[in-house]
Design a protein around this motif. Structure first.
Motif, short mmCIF file in Angstrom:
data_model
loop_
_atom_site.label_atom_id
_atom_site.label_comp_id
_atom_site.label_asym_id
_atom_site.label_seq_id
_atom_site.Cartn_x
_atom_site.Cartn_y
_atom_site.Cartn_z
N PHE A 168 0.84 -1.19 0.00
CA PHE A 168 0.00 0.00 0.00
C PHE A 168 0.87 1.24 0.00
O PHE A 168 1.79 1.37 0.80
N THR A 169 0.57 2.13 -0.93
CA THR A 169 1.40 3.32 -1.10
C THR A 169 0.70 4.60 -0.67
O THR A 169 1.32 5.65 -0.64
N GLY A 170 -0.59 4.52 -0.35
CA GLY A 170 -1.28 5.71 0.12
C GLY A 170 -2.78 5.54 0.06
O GLY A 170 -3.31 4.56 -0.44
N SER A 171 -3.45 6.52 0.63
CA SER A 171 -4.90 6.59 0.58
C SER A 171 -5.33 8.01 0.90
O SER A 171 -4.54 8.79 1.45
N GLN A 172 -6.55 8.32 0.55
CA GLN A 172 -7.08 9.63 0.90
C GLN A 172 -8.59 9.58 0.89
O GLN A 172 -9.20 8.83 0.15
N VAL A 173 -9.17 10.37 1.79
CA VAL A 173 -10.61 10.54 1.82
C VAL A 173 -10.89 11.89 1.19
O VAL A 173 -10.32 12.91 1.59
N ASN A 174 -11.73 11.87 0.16
CA ASN A 174 -12.04 13.09 -0.56
C ASN A 174 -13.57 13.22 -0.62
O ASN A 174 -14.19 12.84 -1.61
N GLY A 175 -14.16 13.71 0.47
CA GLY A 175 -15.62 13.86 0.52
C GLY A 175 -16.33 12.53 0.45
O GLY A 175 -16.19 11.70 1.34
#
Length: 156
Positions: A89-96
Protein backbone atom coordinates in the motif's frame (compact mmCIF):
# COMPACT_ATOMS: atom_id res chain seq x y z
CA UNK A 1 -14.66 -1.82 -32.30
CA UNK A 2 -16.46 -4.54 -30.32
CA UNK A 3 -14.56 -3.61 -27.15
CA UNK A 4 -15.41 0.06 -27.66
CA UNK A 5 -19.10 -0.81 -27.91
CA UNK A 6 -18.90 -3.02 -24.79
CA UNK A 7 -17.13 -0.35 -22.75
CA UNK A 8 -19.48 2.36 -24.06
CA UNK A 9 -22.44 0.20 -23.12
CA UNK A 10 -21.08 -0.33 -19.60
CA UNK A 11 -20.58 3.40 -19.09
CA UNK A 12 -24.05 4.13 -20.50
CA UNK A 13 -25.60 1.71 -18.02
CA UNK A 14 -23.64 3.27 -15.15
CA UNK A 15 -24.67 6.76 -16.29
CA UNK A 16 -28.34 5.81 -16.49
CA UNK A 17 -28.15 4.16 -13.09
CA UNK A 18 -26.74 7.37 -11.58
CA UNK A 19 -30.07 9.07 -12.31
CA UNK A 20 -32.08 6.40 -10.55
CA UNK A 21 -33.13 6.88 -6.94
CA UNK A 22 -32.28 3.28 -6.03
CA UNK A 23 -29.12 2.62 -4.06
CA UNK A 24 -26.16 1.67 -6.20
CA UNK A 25 -23.13 0.08 -4.59
CA UNK A 26 -19.88 -0.06 -6.53
CA UNK A 27 -16.15 0.27 -6.39
CA UNK A 28 -13.85 1.03 -9.29
CA UNK A 29 -10.23 -0.10 -9.55
CA UNK A 30 -7.81 1.00 -12.23
CA UNK A 31 -4.76 -1.20 -12.84
CA UNK A 32 -1.80 0.07 -14.86
CA UNK A 33 1.38 -1.79 -15.72
CA UNK A 34 4.48 0.41 -15.54
CA UNK A 35 7.02 -1.31 -17.76
CA UNK A 36 10.02 0.73 -16.62
CA UNK A 37 9.62 -0.36 -12.98
CA UNK A 38 7.91 -3.69 -13.77
CA UNK A 39 5.08 -2.74 -11.42
CA UNK A 40 1.32 -3.14 -11.41
CA UNK A 41 -0.19 0.02 -9.90
CA UNK A 42 -3.71 -0.13 -8.46
CA UNK A 43 -6.05 2.76 -7.67
CA UNK A 44 -9.33 1.85 -5.96
CA UNK A 45 -12.21 4.25 -5.46
CA UNK A 46 -15.00 3.44 -2.99
CA UNK A 47 -17.94 5.32 -1.50
CA UNK A 48 -16.92 6.76 1.88
CA UNK A 49 -20.26 6.06 3.58
CA UNK A 50 -20.44 2.48 2.29
CA UNK A 51 -16.93 1.50 3.38
CA UNK A 52 -17.40 3.32 6.71
CA UNK A 53 -20.50 1.23 7.38
CA UNK A 54 -18.80 -2.00 6.29
CA UNK A 55 -15.79 -1.57 8.59
CA UNK A 56 -17.80 0.14 11.33
CA UNK A 57 -15.63 3.22 11.79
CA UNK A 58 -16.39 6.91 11.40
CA UNK A 59 -14.60 8.38 8.36
CA UNK A 60 -13.71 11.50 10.38
CA UNK A 61 -11.56 9.58 12.89
CA UNK A 62 -7.78 9.48 12.69
CA UNK A 63 -7.60 5.71 12.12
CA UNK A 64 -10.11 5.54 9.26
CA UNK A 65 -7.60 5.46 6.38
CA UNK A 66 -5.47 2.79 8.09
CA UNK A 67 -8.57 0.63 8.62
CA UNK A 68 -9.58 1.07 4.98
CA UNK A 69 -6.13 -0.09 3.86
CA UNK A 70 -6.38 -3.19 6.08
CA UNK A 71 -9.88 -3.86 4.77
CA UNK A 72 -8.81 -3.66 1.11
CA UNK A 73 -5.77 -5.85 1.84
CA UNK A 74 -8.14 -8.54 3.16
CA UNK A 75 -10.65 -8.19 0.31
CA UNK A 76 -8.44 -7.83 -2.79
CA UNK A 77 -5.81 -10.29 -4.02
CA UNK A 78 -3.83 -10.69 -7.23
CA UNK A 79 -2.01 -13.56 -8.95
CA UNK A 80 0.17 -13.06 -12.01
CA UNK A 81 0.86 -16.12 -14.16
CA UNK A 82 -0.48 -18.29 -11.31
CA UNK A 83 1.79 -16.75 -8.67
CA UNK A 84 0.15 -14.83 -5.78
CA UNK A 85 1.50 -11.28 -5.52
CA UNK A 86 2.27 -9.28 -2.40
CA UNK A 87 0.44 -5.96 -2.45
CA UNK A 88 2.19 -2.91 -1.03
CA UNK A 89 0.00 0.00 0.00
CA UNK A 90 1.40 3.32 -1.10
CA UNK A 91 -1.28 5.71 0.12
CA UNK A 92 -4.90 6.59 0.58
CA UNK A 93 -7.08 9.63 0.90
CA UNK A 94 -10.61 10.54 1.82
CA UNK A 95 -12.04 13.09 -0.56
CA UNK A 96 -15.62 13.86 0.52
CA UNK A 97 -17.86 11.08 -0.77
CA UNK A 98 -14.96 8.97 -2.06
CA UNK A 99 -12.11 7.02 -0.51
CA UNK A 100 -9.10 6.39 -2.74
CA UNK A 101 -6.63 3.59 -1.94
CA UNK A 102 -3.33 3.17 -3.81
CA UNK A 103 -1.30 -0.05 -3.84
CA UNK A 104 1.08 -1.94 -6.11
CA UNK A 105 2.71 -5.26 -6.89
CA UNK A 106 6.34 -5.19 -8.03
CA UNK A 107 8.87 -7.36 -9.86
CA UNK A 108 6.46 -8.36 -12.64
CA UNK A 109 8.37 -8.77 -15.88
CA UNK A 110 5.45 -9.99 -18.01
CA UNK A 111 1.81 -10.98 -17.66
CA UNK A 112 0.25 -13.93 -19.44
CA UNK A 113 -2.62 -14.33 -16.99
CA UNK A 114 -3.91 -11.99 -14.30
CA UNK A 115 -6.27 -13.38 -11.68
CA UNK A 116 -7.99 -11.05 -9.23
CA UNK A 117 -10.20 -11.81 -6.27
CA UNK A 118 -12.23 -8.75 -5.27
CA UNK A 119 -14.76 -9.04 -2.44
CA UNK A 120 -14.77 -5.35 -1.46
CA UNK A 121 -18.12 -4.55 0.20
CA UNK A 122 -19.75 -7.74 -1.11
CA UNK A 123 -20.54 -8.98 2.41
CA UNK A 124 -22.15 -5.67 3.40
CA UNK A 125 -24.12 -4.92 0.23
CA UNK A 126 -25.77 -7.77 -1.72
CA UNK A 127 -26.05 -5.64 -4.88
CA UNK A 128 -22.42 -4.45 -4.77
CA UNK A 129 -20.59 -4.47 -8.13
CA UNK A 130 -16.83 -4.05 -8.29
CA UNK A 131 -15.27 -3.06 -11.59
CA UNK A 132 -11.58 -3.43 -12.42
CA UNK A 133 -10.09 -1.84 -15.56
CA UNK A 134 -6.66 -3.14 -16.55
CA UNK A 135 -4.12 -1.54 -18.86
CA UNK A 136 -1.20 -3.72 -19.94
CA UNK A 137 1.12 -2.88 -22.85
CA UNK A 138 -1.58 -1.17 -24.89
CA UNK A 139 -4.28 -3.75 -24.10
CA UNK A 140 -7.35 -2.90 -22.05
CA UNK A 141 -9.41 -5.48 -20.14
CA UNK A 142 -12.37 -5.05 -17.80
CA UNK A 143 -13.43 -7.38 -15.00
CA UNK A 144 -16.60 -7.26 -12.93
CA UNK A 145 -17.14 -8.82 -9.53
CA UNK A 146 -20.29 -9.42 -7.51
CA UNK A 147 -21.70 -12.02 -5.16
CA UNK A 148 -21.22 -15.43 -6.76
CA UNK A 149 -18.42 -14.09 -8.98
CA UNK A 150 -15.72 -12.94 -6.58
CA UNK A 151 -12.81 -14.01 -8.80
CA UNK A 152 -11.96 -13.33 -12.39
CA UNK A 153 -9.04 -14.06 -14.72
CA UNK A 154 -7.88 -12.50 -17.98
CA UNK A 155 -5.19 -13.47 -20.44
CA UNK A 156 -2.87 -11.18 -22.39
Amino acid sequence: MKKFIQISGLFAVLLLMSFMKADFYSSMTKVDYVEGSKTLKFTTKMDTEHVSTAININPNTAGFEAEVKKYVNNKFSVSVNGVPQRLTFTGSQVNGESVWVYFEAGNISSINTLKISNTILLEAYPKQVNIVNIGYKGNQKTMTFQRGRESNEVSF
